[in-house]
Scaffold this motif. Structure first.
Motif, short mmCIF file in Angstrom:
data_model
loop_
_atom_site.label_atom_id
_atom_site.label_comp_id
_atom_site.label_asym_id
_atom_site.label_seq_id
_atom_site.Cartn_x
_atom_site.Cartn_y
_atom_site.Cartn_z
N PRO A 141 0.95 -1.28 -0.04
CA PRO A 141 0.14 0.02 -0.04
C PRO A 141 1.03 1.10 -0.05
O PRO A 141 0.47 2.19 -0.71
N ILE A 142 1.93 1.38 0.91
CA ILE A 142 2.68 2.40 0.78
C ILE A 142 3.63 2.50 -0.55
O ILE A 142 3.63 3.59 -1.13
N SER A 143 3.93 1.64 -1.16
CA SER A 143 4.73 1.67 -2.55
C SER A 143 3.67 1.94 -3.52
O SER A 143 4.08 3.20 -4.36
N LEU A 144 2.50 1.81 -3.58
CA LEU A 144 1.46 2.10 -4.43
C LEU A 144 0.88 3.55 -4.24
O LEU A 144 0.96 4.25 -5.51
N HIS A 145 0.93 4.09 -3.13
CA HIS A 145 0.76 5.47 -2.80
C HIS A 145 2.09 6.31 -3.25
O HIS A 145 1.64 7.51 -3.73
N LYS A 162 1.24 11.90 -9.92
CA LYS A 162 0.82 13.14 -9.89
C LYS A 162 1.74 14.23 -9.93
O LYS A 162 1.46 15.14 -10.76
N MET A 163 2.69 14.22 -9.40
CA MET A 163 3.83 15.22 -9.53
C MET A 163 4.39 15.57 -10.99
O MET A 163 4.60 16.47 -11.52
N ASN A 164 4.47 14.20 -11.83
CA ASN A 164 4.93 14.16 -13.17
C ASN A 164 3.89 15.09 -13.99
O ASN A 164 4.31 15.85 -14.97
N ASP A 165 2.57 14.90 -13.78
CA ASP A 165 1.67 15.36 -14.40
C ASP A 165 1.27 16.93 -14.32
O ASP A 165 1.07 17.90 -15.02
N GLU A 170 -0.93 26.83 -4.58
CA GLU A 170 -2.41 26.92 -5.16
C GLU A 170 -2.75 25.69 -5.98
O GLU A 170 -3.73 25.02 -5.94
N VAL A 171 -1.65 25.33 -7.06
CA VAL A 171 -1.61 24.33 -7.95
C VAL A 171 -1.86 22.99 -7.13
O VAL A 171 -2.53 22.05 -7.40
N TYR A 172 -0.90 22.79 -6.03
CA TYR A 172 -0.83 21.52 -5.29
C TYR A 172 -2.19 21.31 -4.49
O TYR A 172 -2.98 20.33 -4.45
N ASN A 221 0.15 16.68 -2.04
CA ASN A 221 1.04 17.08 -0.87
C ASN A 221 2.50 17.10 -1.40
O ASN A 221 2.90 15.69 -1.55
N PRO A 222 3.26 17.97 -1.73
CA PRO A 222 4.70 17.78 -2.11
C PRO A 222 5.50 16.90 -0.86
O PRO A 222 6.69 16.60 -1.25
#
Length: 237
Positions: free
Chosen positions: A50-54, A61-64, A89-91, A97-98
């Motif tokens: 679960p941690i790895s999938l997250h 998402k960061m790539n997008d 704002e974008v985040y 969450n960065p």
């Protein structure tokens, strides 16, 4: 913390060993100990799944978001405060969450170190009785004793390096589009397998076996994750 986790994971290794050692006759070249390492490694990776999938979703998402981030950085390069506010704002708009990637790594790191300690010192963390452990068969195919380094550098050391390289490649497919990050990733893709190869030649073959199985699981998981996340992205267009 790692000692506590090491004892838990050691109990898991001993539990798996007790189960497999009561099933049938032990093959001469494939010991119950080797089976226990392989099965325990897979269970360990499933626990972390679960941690790895997250983490994979967070990276995707960061790539997008990278094109938007680069646009903001270029537009407000002389105004750091506004740049930071626009990025937040974008985040927020994209519910990202960065810090999530760092938090995930911080969670995984002590667990991985603890498991590595178990593999490096199975008497202390798993089997407790040195005499019982010494009497165990620890063979694995061409390796007579998993306590010792693999006698052939083309064996587990090479497999450890190859699976590390494959894992790096599959992770690169989901990595950020930032050119600097890509350059760093390419360097690691080359450097890390060599480092693992030379390290695996010196430490116990049981550790190398754990590393190969762990990497193989991770490669399969990452390929499935990359494909699934790719499909989700196409469907949302």
């Amino acid at each position: 913390m790692t000692a506590f986790l090491g004892n838990l994971l050691g109990k898991l290794l001993k539990f798996v060993y007790d189960i497999v050692s009561n099933i049938g006759t032990e093959p001469e070249k494939f010991s119950y100990y080797a089976m226990a390492i392989i099965i325990t490694t897979i269970i360990f990776k499933l626990i972390l799944l679960p941690i790895s999938l997250h983490q994979s979703k967070s990276t995707k998402k960061m790539n997008d978001l990278q094109p938007k981030i680069k646009e903001i950085q270029n537009k407000y390069k002389n105004d750091p405060q506004t740049q930071q506010a626009k990025m937040m704002e974008v985040y927020k708009e994209n519910k990202y969450n960065p810090m999530s990637g760092c938090l995930i790594l911080l969670i995984q790191f002590p667990i991985i170190i603890a498991f590595f300690k178990v593999m490096g010192n199975p008497v202390t963390f798993a089997f407790k009785d040195p005499q019982v452990y010494a009497a165990m068969n620890k063979s694995f195919l061409w390796i007579a004793n998993l306590e010792n380094p693999d006698p052939y550098m083309w064996g587990l050391p090479l497999l450890a390096a190859a699976t590390t390289y494959l894992q790096s490649l599959t992770m690169s497919a989901a990595a950020t589009a930032d050119p600097q990050a890509q350059a760093t990733q390419r360097t690691m893709n080359i450097f890390l397998p060599f480092m693992i190869f030379f390290a695996a030649r010196g430490f116990a073959a049981g550790l190398a076996l754990y590393w190969v199985i762990s990497n193989t699981f991770q490669v399969i998981q990452q390929l499935i994750s990359n494909r699934s996340l790719g499909k989700i992205k196409e469907e949302t267009r």
